[in-house]
Enzyme design. Structure first.
Site, mmCIF file in Angstrom:
data_model
loop_
_atom_site.group_PDB
_atom_site.id
_atom_site.type_symbol
_atom_site.label_atom_id
_atom_site.label_comp_id
_atom_site.label_asym_id
_atom_site.label_seq_id
_atom_site.Cartn_x
_atom_site.Cartn_y
_atom_site.Cartn_z
ATOM 1 N N HIS A 182 7.790 -25.201 7.232
ATOM 2 C CA HIS A 182 6.717 -25.408 8.553
ATOM 3 C C HIS A 182 5.783 -25.725 7.497
ATOM 4 O O HIS A 182 5.054 -26.063 7.681
ATOM 5 C CB HIS A 182 7.651 -25.445 9.678
ATOM 6 C CG HIS A 182 8.493 -26.475 10.078
ATOM 7 N ND1 HIS A 182 8.371 -25.932 11.544
ATOM 8 C CD2 HIS A 182 9.683 -26.564 9.824
ATOM 9 C CE1 HIS A 182 9.785 -26.761 11.652
ATOM 10 N NE2 HIS A 182 9.659 -27.156 11.077
ATOM 11 N N HIS A 225 4.939 -32.405 7.977
ATOM 12 C CA HIS A 225 4.748 -30.517 7.884
ATOM 13 C C HIS A 225 3.467 -30.510 6.800
ATOM 14 O O HIS A 225 2.498 -29.913 7.504
ATOM 15 C CB HIS A 225 5.355 -29.860 7.324
ATOM 16 C CG HIS A 225 6.158 -29.244 8.856
ATOM 17 N ND1 HIS A 225 6.145 -29.476 9.953
ATOM 18 C CD2 HIS A 225 7.536 -29.671 8.986
ATOM 19 C CE1 HIS A 225 7.663 -29.671 10.752
ATOM 20 N NE2 HIS A 225 8.674 -29.988 10.079
ATOM 21 N N CYS A 281 2.842 -2.881 4.011
ATOM 22 C CA CYS A 281 1.790 -2.473 4.280
ATOM 23 C C CYS A 281 2.772 -1.754 5.579
ATOM 24 O O CYS A 281 4.105 -1.196 5.794
ATOM 25 C CB CYS A 281 0.592 -2.986 4.608
ATOM 26 S SG CYS A 281 0.377 -3.974 6.012
ATOM 27 N N GLY A 282 1.826 -0.784 6.225
ATOM 28 C CA GLY A 282 2.698 -0.349 7.936
ATOM 29 C C GLY A 282 3.144 -1.321 8.360
ATOM 30 O O GLY A 282 3.997 -1.176 8.547
ATOM 31 N N THR A 283 2.595 -1.898 8.908
ATOM 32 C CA THR A 283 3.267 -3.147 9.540
ATOM 33 C C THR A 283 2.862 -4.672 9.367
ATOM 34 O O THR A 283 3.789 -4.935 9.866
ATOM 35 C CB THR A 283 2.023 -3.842 10.994
ATOM 36 O OG1 THR A 283 0.611 -3.571 10.105
ATOM 37 C CG2 THR A 283 1.502 -1.883 11.913
ATOM 38 N N GLY A 284 2.598 -4.841 8.423
ATOM 39 C CA GLY A 284 2.421 -6.225 7.480
ATOM 40 C C GLY A 284 1.881 -7.160 8.098
ATOM 41 O O GLY A 284 1.121 -8.237 7.049
ATOM 42 N N GLY A 335 -2.246 -5.880 8.304
ATOM 43 C CA GLY A 335 -3.517 -6.072 7.191
ATOM 44 C C GLY A 335 -3.591 -6.907 6.528
ATOM 45 O O GLY A 335 -4.189 -7.534 5.658
ATOM 46 N N MET A 336 -1.734 -7.139 5.780
ATOM 47 C CA MET A 336 -1.880 -7.765 4.508
ATOM 48 C C MET A 336 -2.426 -8.683 4.755
ATOM 49 O O MET A 336 -2.944 -9.587 4.257
ATOM 50 C CB MET A 336 -0.450 -6.989 3.825
ATOM 51 C CG MET A 336 -0.243 -5.716 3.120
ATOM 52 S SD MET A 336 -1.236 -5.646 1.548
ATOM 53 C CE MET A 336 -0.828 -4.554 0.492
ATOM 54 N N ASP A 380 1.393 -1.431 0.074
ATOM 55 C CA ASP A 380 -0.038 0.002 0.262
ATOM 56 C C ASP A 380 1.089 1.083 -0.065
ATOM 57 O O ASP A 380 2.333 1.428 -0.087
ATOM 58 C CB ASP A 380 -0.982 0.255 1.416
ATOM 59 C CG ASP A 380 -0.413 0.224 2.064
ATOM 60 O OD1 ASP A 380 1.103 0.472 2.892
ATOM 61 O OD2 ASP A 380 -1.436 0.130 3.477
HETATM 62 C C1 RB5 Z 1 -2.706 2.532 6.981
HETATM 63 O O1 RB5 Z 1 -1.940 3.879 6.933
HETATM 64 C C2 RB5 Z 1 -2.092 1.186 7.461
HETATM 65 O O2 RB5 Z 1 -3.090 1.032 8.152
HETATM 66 C C3 RB5 Z 1 -1.337 -0.221 6.647
HETATM 67 O O3 RB5 Z 1 -0.585 0.189 5.865
HETATM 68 C C4 RB5 Z 1 -1.465 -1.256 7.061
HETATM 69 O O4 RB5 Z 1 -1.015 -0.843 8.257
HETATM 70 C C5 RB5 Z 1 -2.502 -2.156 7.941
HETATM 71 O O5 RB5 Z 1 -2.154 -2.971 8.408
#
Ligand code: RB5
Length: 148
Positions: free
Chosen positions: A101, A136, A68-71, A73-74, A11
């Protein structure tokens, strides 16, 4: 085993990290498909994950990277697709373990939580580790499908 094609999408929060990871994968000899975005205009990560889901539906042996920002949400979105096994990873040990695994085929990482150097090491470890199969495979076969 011949090197697999690797699909990338992010994103807006992770455009720069995605571009750095693409360079990292290419340097390691992998063929890359980039699903964007090409600029930092706001996009919704579920829409970006869909590009990779469609690509891996057509190419079952390919691997993918979603950033994404944290990985997180994706990875949540990716795991809604039955043909994807996504892992949000922030260390090298887990990158190898989730291939060996869990037969993960999607690596998710966060641009706001990881530096480029570590993210590249996680990526190359993920891409160069093979699934071990055996017990596995039995466990992966027990992953629930559809609604529970
Ligand atoms: C976008 O601001 C942020 O919410 C997205 O990149 C991600 O971190 C979601 O999990």
């Amino acid at each position: 085993m011949s090197k697999r094609r690797v699909h990338f999408a992010s994103d807006h929060a992770a455009v720069e990290l995605r571009q750095a990871l693409i360079a990292c994968a290419q340097e390691a000899g992998f063929e890359v498909v980039d699903h964007g975005p090409m600029n930092a205009e706001s996009v919704d990560y579920p829409d970006q994950a869909q590009f990779v889901a469609d690509a891996l539906r057509a190419e079952s042996q390919a691997l993918a990277v979603l950033v994404c920002g944290t990985g997180i949400g994706m990875s949540m979105v990716a795991n809604r697709y039955q043909h994807l096994r996504a892992a949000a990873v922030s260390d090298v040990f887990s990158a190898a373990a989730t291939r060996a695994h869990n037969n993960a085929n999607v690596l998710c990482m966060g641009a706001r939580t990881l530096g480029v150097g570590l993210a590249c090491e996680i990526l190359t470890t993920f891409l160069s580790t093979e699934f071990e199969g055996g017990r596995h495979q039995r466990r992966v076969d027990k992953f629930p499908t559809g609604s529970m």
